[in-house]
Design a protein around this motif. Structure first.
Motif, PDB file in Angstrom:
ATOM      1  N   GLY A  16     -12.308  -1.767  12.445  1.00  0.00           N
ATOM      2  CA  GLY A  16     -13.123  -2.052  11.597  1.00  0.00           C
ATOM      3  C   GLY A  16     -13.295  -2.042  10.361  1.00  0.00           C
ATOM      4  N   THR A  17     -12.476  -2.073   9.011  1.00  0.00           N
ATOM      5  CA  THR A  17     -11.622  -1.569   8.175  1.00  0.00           C
ATOM      6  C   THR A  17     -10.697  -1.060   7.745  1.00  0.00           C
ATOM      7  OG1 THR A  17     -12.682   0.295   7.446  1.00  0.00           O
ATOM      8  CG2 THR A  17     -13.968  -0.570   7.284  1.00  0.00           C
ATOM      9  N   VAL A  18     -10.615  -1.441   6.466  1.00  0.00           N
ATOM     10  CA  VAL A  18      -8.316  -1.625   6.209  1.00  0.00           C
ATOM     11  C   VAL A  18      -8.464   0.183   5.361  1.00  0.00           C
ATOM     12  CG1 VAL A  18      -7.096  -1.516   4.163  1.00  0.00           C
ATOM     13  CG2 VAL A  18      -8.489  -3.810   4.223  1.00  0.00           C
ATOM     14  N   LYS A  19      -9.805   0.617   5.696  1.00  0.00           N
ATOM     15  CA  LYS A  19      -9.559   2.083   5.445  1.00  0.00           C
ATOM     16  C   LYS A  19      -8.999   3.143   6.584  1.00  0.00           C
ATOM     17  CE  LYS A  19     -10.454   6.473   2.807  1.00  0.00           C
ATOM     18  NZ  LYS A  19     -11.965   7.004   2.384  1.00  0.00           N
ATOM     19  N   GLN A  20      -9.404   2.468   7.744  1.00  0.00           N
ATOM     20  CA  GLN A  20      -9.345   2.764   8.693  1.00  0.00           C
ATOM     21  C   GLN A  20      -8.036   2.774   9.173  1.00  0.00           C
ATOM     22  OE1 GLN A  20     -12.369   0.987  11.047  1.00  0.00           O
ATOM     23  NE2 GLN A  20     -14.136   3.003  10.970  1.00  0.00           N
ATOM     24  N   ALA A  21      -6.817   1.384   9.313  1.00  0.00           N
ATOM     25  CA  ALA A  21      -5.789   0.907   9.622  1.00  0.00           C
ATOM     26  C   ALA A  21      -5.117   1.994   8.819  1.00  0.00           C
ATOM     27  CB  ALA A  21      -5.746  -0.490   9.372  1.00  0.00           C
ATOM     28  N   ILE A  22      -5.364   2.071   7.612  1.00  0.00           N
ATOM     29  CA  ILE A  22      -4.408   3.124   6.606  1.00  0.00           C
ATOM     30  C   ILE A  22      -3.796   4.227   7.249  1.00  0.00           C
ATOM     31  CG2 ILE A  22      -3.875   3.579   4.714  1.00  0.00           C
ATOM     32  CD1 ILE A  22      -5.113   0.937   3.172  1.00  0.00           C
TER      33      ILE A  22
ATOM     34  N   VAL B 135       0.692  -1.000  -0.056  1.00  0.00           N
ATOM     35  CA  VAL B 135       0.065   0.228   0.351  1.00  0.00           C
ATOM     36  C   VAL B 135       0.912   1.401   0.024  1.00  0.00           C
ATOM     37  CG1 VAL B 135      -1.872   1.291   1.221  1.00  0.00           C
ATOM     38  CG2 VAL B 135      -2.295  -1.392   1.653  1.00  0.00           C
ATOM     39  N   SER B 136       1.913   1.400   0.593  1.00  0.00           N
ATOM     40  CA  SER B 136       2.833   2.277   1.235  1.00  0.00           C
ATOM     41  C   SER B 136       4.007   1.962   1.460  1.00  0.00           C
ATOM     42  CB  SER B 136       2.202   3.679   1.437  1.00  0.00           C
ATOM     43  OG  SER B 136       2.082   3.210   2.826  1.00  0.00           O
ATOM     44  N   ASP B 137       5.142   2.555   1.665  1.00  0.00           N
ATOM     45  CA  ASP B 137       6.549   2.219   2.675  1.00  0.00           C
ATOM     46  C   ASP B 137       6.092   1.786   3.487  1.00  0.00           C
ATOM     47  OD1 ASP B 137       7.850   2.796  -0.081  1.00  0.00           O
ATOM     48  OD2 ASP B 137       8.189   4.930   1.360  1.00  0.00           O
ATOM     49  N   GLY B 138       6.564   0.013   3.664  1.00  0.00           N
ATOM     50  CA  GLY B 138       6.793  -0.651   5.082  1.00  0.00           C
ATOM     51  C   GLY B 138       5.274  -1.072   4.998  1.00  0.00           C
ATOM     52  N   VAL B 139       3.394  -0.826   4.504  1.00  0.00           N
ATOM     53  CA  VAL B 139       3.065  -0.957   4.813  1.00  0.00           C
ATOM     54  C   VAL B 139       1.754  -2.314   3.884  1.00  0.00           C
ATOM     55  CG1 VAL B 139       0.275  -0.020   5.351  1.00  0.00           C
ATOM     56  CG2 VAL B 139       2.128   1.103   5.674  1.00  0.00           C
ATOM     57  N   PHE B 140       1.649  -3.499   4.775  1.00  0.00           N
ATOM     58  CA  PHE B 140       1.404  -4.355   2.989  1.00  0.00           C
ATOM     59  C   PHE B 140      -0.375  -4.669   4.179  1.00  0.00           C
ATOM     60  CE2 PHE B 140       5.485  -4.008   2.430  1.00  0.00           C
ATOM     61  CZ  PHE B 140       5.672  -4.242   1.041  1.00  0.00           C
ATOM     62  N   ILE B 141      -1.160  -5.288   3.363  1.00  0.00           N
ATOM     63  CA  ILE B 141      -2.845  -5.554   3.175  1.00  0.00           C
ATOM     64  C   ILE B 141      -1.984  -7.302   2.590  1.00  0.00           C
ATOM     65  CG2 ILE B 141      -4.567  -5.219   2.663  1.00  0.00           C
ATOM     66  CD1 ILE B 141      -4.856  -2.972   1.781  1.00  0.00           C
ATOM     67  N   LEU B 142      -3.152  -8.314   3.048  1.00  0.00           N
ATOM     68  CA  LEU B 142      -3.155  -9.932   3.193  1.00  0.00           C
ATOM     69  C   LEU B 142      -4.582  -9.870   3.045  1.00  0.00           C
ATOM     70  CD1 LEU B 142      -2.855 -12.666   3.118  1.00  0.00           C
ATOM     71  CD2 LEU B 142      -1.697 -12.649   5.072  1.00  0.00           C
ATOM     72  N   PRO B 143      -5.395  -9.632   2.326  1.00  0.00           N
ATOM     73  CA  PRO B 143      -7.030  -9.832   2.411  1.00  0.00           C
ATOM     74  C   PRO B 143      -7.374 -10.787   2.333  1.00  0.00           C
ATOM     75  CG  PRO B 143      -6.368  -9.308  -0.404  1.00  0.00           C
ATOM     76  CD  PRO B 143      -4.769  -9.403   0.796  1.00  0.00           C
ATOM     77  N   LEU B 144      -8.062 -11.464   3.185  1.00  0.00           N
ATOM     78  CA  LEU B 144      -8.213 -13.748   3.050  1.00  0.00           C
ATOM     79  C   LEU B 144      -9.736 -13.271   2.800  1.00  0.00           C
ATOM     80  CD1 LEU B 144      -7.092 -14.158   6.551  1.00  0.00           C
ATOM     81  CD2 LEU B 144      -5.902 -14.767   4.589  1.00  0.00           C
TER      82      LEU B 144
ATOM     83  N   ILE C  16      -3.918  -7.612   8.117  1.00  0.00           N
ATOM     84  CA  ILE C  16      -5.087  -8.983   7.722  1.00  0.00           C
ATOM     85  C   ILE C  16      -6.749  -8.255   8.081  1.00  0.00           C
ATOM     86  CG2 ILE C  16      -5.157 -11.172   8.117  1.00  0.00           C
ATOM     87  CD1 ILE C  16      -2.082 -11.364   9.174  1.00  0.00           C
ATOM     88  N   ASP C  17      -7.123  -9.002   7.095  1.00  0.00           N
ATOM     89  CA  ASP C  17      -8.445  -8.488   6.187  1.00  0.00           C
ATOM     90  C   ASP C  17      -9.278  -9.392   6.652  1.00  0.00           C
ATOM     91  OD1 ASP C  17     -10.772  -6.299   6.600  1.00  0.00           O
ATOM     92  OD2 ASP C  17     -10.851  -7.757   3.872  1.00  0.00           O
TER      93      ASP C  17
ATOM     94  N   HIS D 280       4.431  -5.028  13.037  1.00  0.00           N
ATOM     95  CA  HIS D 280       3.275  -5.180  14.088  1.00  0.00           C
ATOM     96  C   HIS D 280       2.133  -5.303  12.870  1.00  0.00           C
ATOM     97  CE1 HIS D 280       0.441  -1.751  15.176  1.00  0.00           C
ATOM     98  NE2 HIS D 280      -0.462  -2.481  15.264  1.00  0.00           N
ATOM     99  N   PRO D 281       1.354  -6.696  13.473  1.00  0.00           N
ATOM    100  CA  PRO D 281       0.163  -6.849  12.758  1.00  0.00           C
ATOM    101  C   PRO D 281      -1.359  -6.056  13.061  1.00  0.00           C
ATOM    102  CG  PRO D 281      -0.157  -8.144  14.620  1.00  0.00           C
ATOM    103  CD  PRO D 281       1.256  -6.781  14.725  1.00  0.00           C
ATOM    104  N   ILE D 282      -1.561  -5.628  11.738  1.00  0.00           N
ATOM    105  CA  ILE D 282      -3.288  -4.884  12.477  1.00  0.00           C
ATOM    106  C   ILE D 282      -4.704  -5.743  11.206  1.00  0.00           C
ATOM    107  CG2 ILE D 282      -5.418  -2.787  12.434  1.00  0.00           C
ATOM    108  CD1 ILE D 282      -1.978  -1.441  11.846  1.00  0.00           C
ATOM    109  N   PHE D 283      -5.751  -5.989  12.763  1.00  0.00           N
ATOM    110  CA  PHE D 283      -6.634  -7.087  11.678  1.00  0.00           C
ATOM    111  C   PHE D 283      -8.127  -6.303  11.651  1.00  0.00           C
ATOM    112  CE2 PHE D 283      -4.157 -10.061  14.570  1.00  0.00           C
ATOM    113  CZ  PHE D 283      -4.118 -10.461  13.951  1.00  0.00           C
ATOM    114  N   THR D 284      -8.737  -6.384  10.545  1.00  0.00           N
ATOM    115  CA  THR D 284      -9.608  -5.650  10.328  1.00  0.00           C
ATOM    116  C   THR D 284     -10.838  -6.615   9.800  1.00  0.00           C
ATOM    117  OG1 THR D 284      -8.644  -5.778   7.817  1.00  0.00           O
ATOM    118  CG2 THR D 284      -8.273  -3.820   9.230  1.00  0.00           C
ATOM    119  N   GLY D 285     -12.197  -5.835   9.661  1.00  0.00           N
ATOM    120  CA  GLY D 285     -12.614  -7.152   9.062  1.00  0.00           C
ATOM    121  C   GLY D 285     -13.762  -7.856   9.942  1.00  0.00           C
ATOM    122  N   ILE D 286     -12.898  -8.027  11.612  1.00  0.00           N
ATOM    123  CA  ILE D 286     -13.254  -8.953  12.173  1.00  0.00           C
ATOM    124  C   ILE D 286     -14.575  -8.916  12.478  1.00  0.00           C
ATOM    125  CG2 ILE D 286     -13.794  -9.565  14.831  1.00  0.00           C
ATOM    126  CD1 ILE D 286     -10.543  -9.134  14.234  1.00  0.00           C
ATOM    127  N   ARG D 287     -15.303  -9.403  12.005  1.00  0.00           N
ATOM    128  CA  ARG D 287     -16.939  -9.557  12.213  1.00  0.00           C
ATOM    129  C   ARG D 287     -17.549  -9.939  13.262  1.00  0.00           C
ATOM    130  NH1 ARG D 287     -17.138 -11.865   7.393  1.00  0.00           N
ATOM    131  NH2 ARG D 287     -18.416 -13.794   7.917  1.00  0.00           N
TER     132      ARG D 287
END
Length: 260
Positions: free
Chosen positions: A247-253, A151-160, A190-191, A219-226
């Motif tokens: 709540g969402t990937v956008k909020q995490a970013i 997504v940006s320097d040092g920031v990555f997303i793993l969509p499941l 990790i979404d 540093h892990p951040i979990f999103t989309g956990i219902r």
């Protein structure tokens, strides 16, 4: 000013959605009111039709005539209930007129500011081959499907997405750390929003991948956990309170950017 910010926000949402799905090897189609809004490259190649020819057409066109009424009811049900539909097996019609048997999942999403449906298909032709060949192919599919998106320097997303069974969970626990070594990762989002079945296997995977990522200095951040996933964790005596969840990937970013 408020109107301009809203437009930008909608565009950002669409762009983030496209960025995530473009890296997916799973054919993905987004549609609303039965019209195709977006297809990723994997879907265009799978259906043997260009994106330009797919966007704007009826989402029913890729189904056999006898299946269209049932699919239409399925779409309307997902739209009304805003809940994922059950996994089904069905035959699709490709652009060259050939047929292919697939597993189809449908889930409600927001595309920009528009309620829509995300349909993901998986070719099940390989289920007709031998058991040993099937195990080998499944291993390769799981590895490919574990897409880590920059997504940006040092920031990555793993969509499941889809279902996480024991085999897939074990595969991801092995594959993800190996893939992370290829990047300079500070934060991994990790979404879980695309996981349609939440059970003890998913909860166990969440805690194990959290520990592994932390040991790698990421540093892990979990999103989309219902809520049902959180309840499942509590039921089996696992505590999510020490984890960084949004709540969402956008909020995490946004949180990561504000802290930098």
């Amino acid at each position: 000013m408020t109107q301009t910010n809203t437009v930008v926000s909608i565009q950002e949402k669409e762009e983030l959605f496209r960025q995530i799905t473009e890296y997916s090897f799973a054919p993905t189609v987004v549609h609303a009111d039965h019209k195709v809004l977006y297809v990723n490259q994997a879907a265009a190649e799978f259906l043997k039709t260009s994106r330009e020819d797919l966007i704007g057409i009826s989402a029913l066109r890729i189904f056999k005539e006898e299946n269209k009424p049932a699919i239409l009811n399925r779409m309307n049900e997902v739209k009304e209930k805003r809940e994922p539909a059950d996994l089904i097996e069905i035959t699709l019609v490709k652009g060259d007129g050939s047929f292919v048997d697939v597993e189809l999942t449908c889930a409600p999403v927001t595309f920009g500011d528009k309620p829509a449906i995300q349909s993901v298909v998986r070719d099940i032709t390989y289920q007709k081959i031998t058991a040993s060949e099937l195990d080998e192919m499944r291993h390769e599919i799981y590895e490919i499907a574990t897409a880590i998106v920059p997504v940006s320097d040092g920031v990555f997303i793993l969509p499941l997405a889809g279902r996480v069974d024991e085999t897939r969970a074990d595969q991801m626990l092995t594959t993800i750390p190996l893939k992370l070594k290829d990047f300079e990762v500070d934060h991994l989002i990790i979404d879980f929003s695309g996981i349609y079945r939440l059970d003890e296997i998913v909860v166990s995977f969440l805690f194990q991948i959290y520990d592994i990522i932390r040991l790698l200095g990421i540093h892990p951040i979990f999103t989309g956990i219902r809520p049902e996933l959180a309840r499942k964790a509590v039921q089996i005596g696992r505590d999510l309170s020490h984890m960084d969840t949004m709540g969402t990937v956008k909020q995490a970013i946004r949180k990561i950017n504000s802290a930098q």
